[in-house]
Design a protein around this motif. Structure first.
Motif, PDB file in Angstrom:
ATOM      1  N   VAL A 185      44.775  42.309  42.530  1.00  0.00           N
ATOM      2  CA  VAL A 185      44.263  43.190  41.476  1.00  0.00           C
ATOM      3  C   VAL A 185      42.828  43.561  41.823  1.00  0.00           C
ATOM      4  CG1 VAL A 185      43.589  43.308  39.038  1.00  0.00           C
ATOM      5  CG2 VAL A 185      45.731  42.189  39.669  1.00  0.00           C
ATOM      6  N   ASN A 194      48.946  37.784  42.422  1.00  0.00           N
ATOM      7  CA  ASN A 194      48.990  39.249  42.520  1.00  0.00           C
ATOM      8  C   ASN A 194      47.624  39.776  42.960  1.00  0.00           C
ATOM      9  OD1 ASN A 194      51.658  39.996  41.645  1.00  0.00           O
ATOM     10  ND2 ASN A 194      51.081  39.309  39.584  1.00  0.00           N
ATOM     11  N   LEU A 253      47.986  34.780  39.343  1.00  0.00           N
ATOM     12  CA  LEU A 253      46.795  35.106  40.130  1.00  0.00           C
ATOM     13  C   LEU A 253      47.107  35.377  41.592  1.00  0.00           C
ATOM     14  CD1 LEU A 253      43.980  32.826  38.664  1.00  0.00           C
ATOM     15  CD2 LEU A 253      44.685  35.116  38.004  1.00  0.00           C
ATOM     16  N   ASN A 300      52.313  41.109  36.704  1.00  0.00           N
ATOM     17  CA  ASN A 300      53.007  40.015  36.013  1.00  0.00           C
ATOM     18  C   ASN A 300      54.440  40.403  35.665  1.00  0.00           C
ATOM     19  OD1 ASN A 300      50.563  38.753  36.155  1.00  0.00           O
ATOM     20  ND2 ASN A 300      50.156  38.717  33.971  1.00  0.00           N
ATOM     21  N   ILE A 304      47.112  44.109  36.237  1.00  0.00           N
ATOM     22  CA  ILE A 304      47.519  42.713  35.978  1.00  0.00           C
ATOM     23  C   ILE A 304      48.870  42.700  35.258  1.00  0.00           C
ATOM     24  CG2 ILE A 304      46.958  40.588  34.721  1.00  0.00           C
ATOM     25  CD1 ILE A 304      43.976  41.319  35.079  1.00  0.00           C
ATOM     26  N   SER A 325      43.280  45.891  33.897  1.00  0.00           N
ATOM     27  CA  SER A 325      44.186  45.171  32.990  1.00  0.00           C
ATOM     28  C   SER A 325      45.625  45.672  33.144  1.00  0.00           C
ATOM     29  CB  SER A 325      43.711  45.311  31.536  1.00  0.00           C
ATOM     30  OG  SER A 325      43.793  46.648  31.084  1.00  0.00           O
ATOM     31  N   LEU A 382      39.692  43.997  40.336  1.00  0.00           N
ATOM     32  CA  LEU A 382      39.081  43.722  39.028  1.00  0.00           C
ATOM     33  C   LEU A 382      37.951  44.683  38.692  1.00  0.00           C
ATOM     34  CD1 LEU A 382      39.162  39.816  38.867  1.00  0.00           C
ATOM     35  CD2 LEU A 382      40.434  41.420  37.431  1.00  0.00           C
TER      36      LEU A 382
END
Lengths: 185, 185
Positions: free
Chosen positions: A41, A39, A37, A56, A52, A49, A43
């Motif tokens: 992003v 990172n 989390l 990761n 994410i 997605s 949303l």
């Protein structure tokens, strides 16, 4: 010494706070914890997605080890995203550590979700699919991957009252990782 | 051109026969399918699970690609052993293919096992844990890993009557693999 912190912790209501606690424990043992989390992003983006995933994967590529939280998630076994990441790190030749806050063996865990019976000398579930019965807490691939690529799965002697917030087994993994990575402060 | 055939197929009552069918399909497309049950394991040995692990890992190291059967297994998502193997192959830099005989999105699958509701703008299950809601069939790590490291997940338009024995989506993966590996006969 960066270490990737994988787990379904990211699905908890207090996911950010758990991450902070985990990173602080790593810090106390001379390691830099990388938590998904952290990172950035968007949303709201239709591409969220994928962002994410790429965040990761970049974190994993940047880390020299992983600690995977393999506590059963939405079924008898570990969270699929976490398991994928454990495999990715093993395949990348990185050190693998893992813990699970439920010490029950896999067949026992499966009984909580479906009927398990013996058929022709093997355990099967209600759909007739074999239930692994090697006395291991989860699928043998993860369990033995840890044995071979890092350190055996860390299990509490008893299931803690709060499996999602008790970080004792996690801290054991951090200690093992710090020792093996030579990062002890 | 060896390709590792991962999946919960090994837990079916006719696991050996399914393996034979999969290997025959690979053969028709110029590929050598490696199926976990083709390893020799002494199931009576106390060391059986470790033998299985080492056999599977050696097969994966020997293969240049994987086809993972990500059909939901004992819960809303894919089998953990299969997911571990997909991650291992992605981390090893091998080509990754996958199929799933259930085209439903993850949130819909989860509803079959637990109540799912909206809370503070996110979907949660009965335990208050976030349910991934990106319109994907499973955890985003596996789905986007396939996009990046091989070919997007192959899904049937409709769930086949027998999700464990219908090999149409599997054969699509074999064709994609044969094309990308230049093995078309």
């Amino acid at each position: 010494m960066k270490i990737y912190l994988a787990g379904p912790d990211v699905f908890l209501p207090d996911a950010v706070e758990i991450g902070r606690r985990k990173v602080a424990i790593c810090d106390r043992h001379g390691l830099i914890g990388l938590y998904p989390l952290d990172n950035t992003v968007d949303l709201a983006s239709p591409d969220a997605s994928r962002q994410i995933f790429h965040g990761n994967e970049a974190m994993m590529d940047d880390a020299c080890a992983i600690i995977a939280n393999l506590t059963p998630f939405r079924g008898p076994g570990a969270d699929a995203g976490t398991v994928y990441e454990l495999g990715y790190m093993a395949g990348s030749g990185k050190l693998c550590f893992g813990y699970c806050n439920d010490p029950a063996v896999y067949a026992e865990r499966t009984r909580r979700f479906t009927s398990v019976s013996e058929q022709d000398g093997r355990l099967v579930d209600a759909d007739g699919l074999t239930v692994e019965d090697f006395g291991l807490p989860d699928n043998l691939m993860m369990i033995h991957a840890l044995d071979l690529h890092g350190s055996p799965l860390v299990l509490p002697r008893e299931r803690p009252a709060d499996v999602w917030h008790d970080l004792s087994a996690f801290e054991e993994c951090v200690k093992l990782a710090a020792q093996q990575l030579g990062a002890e402060s």
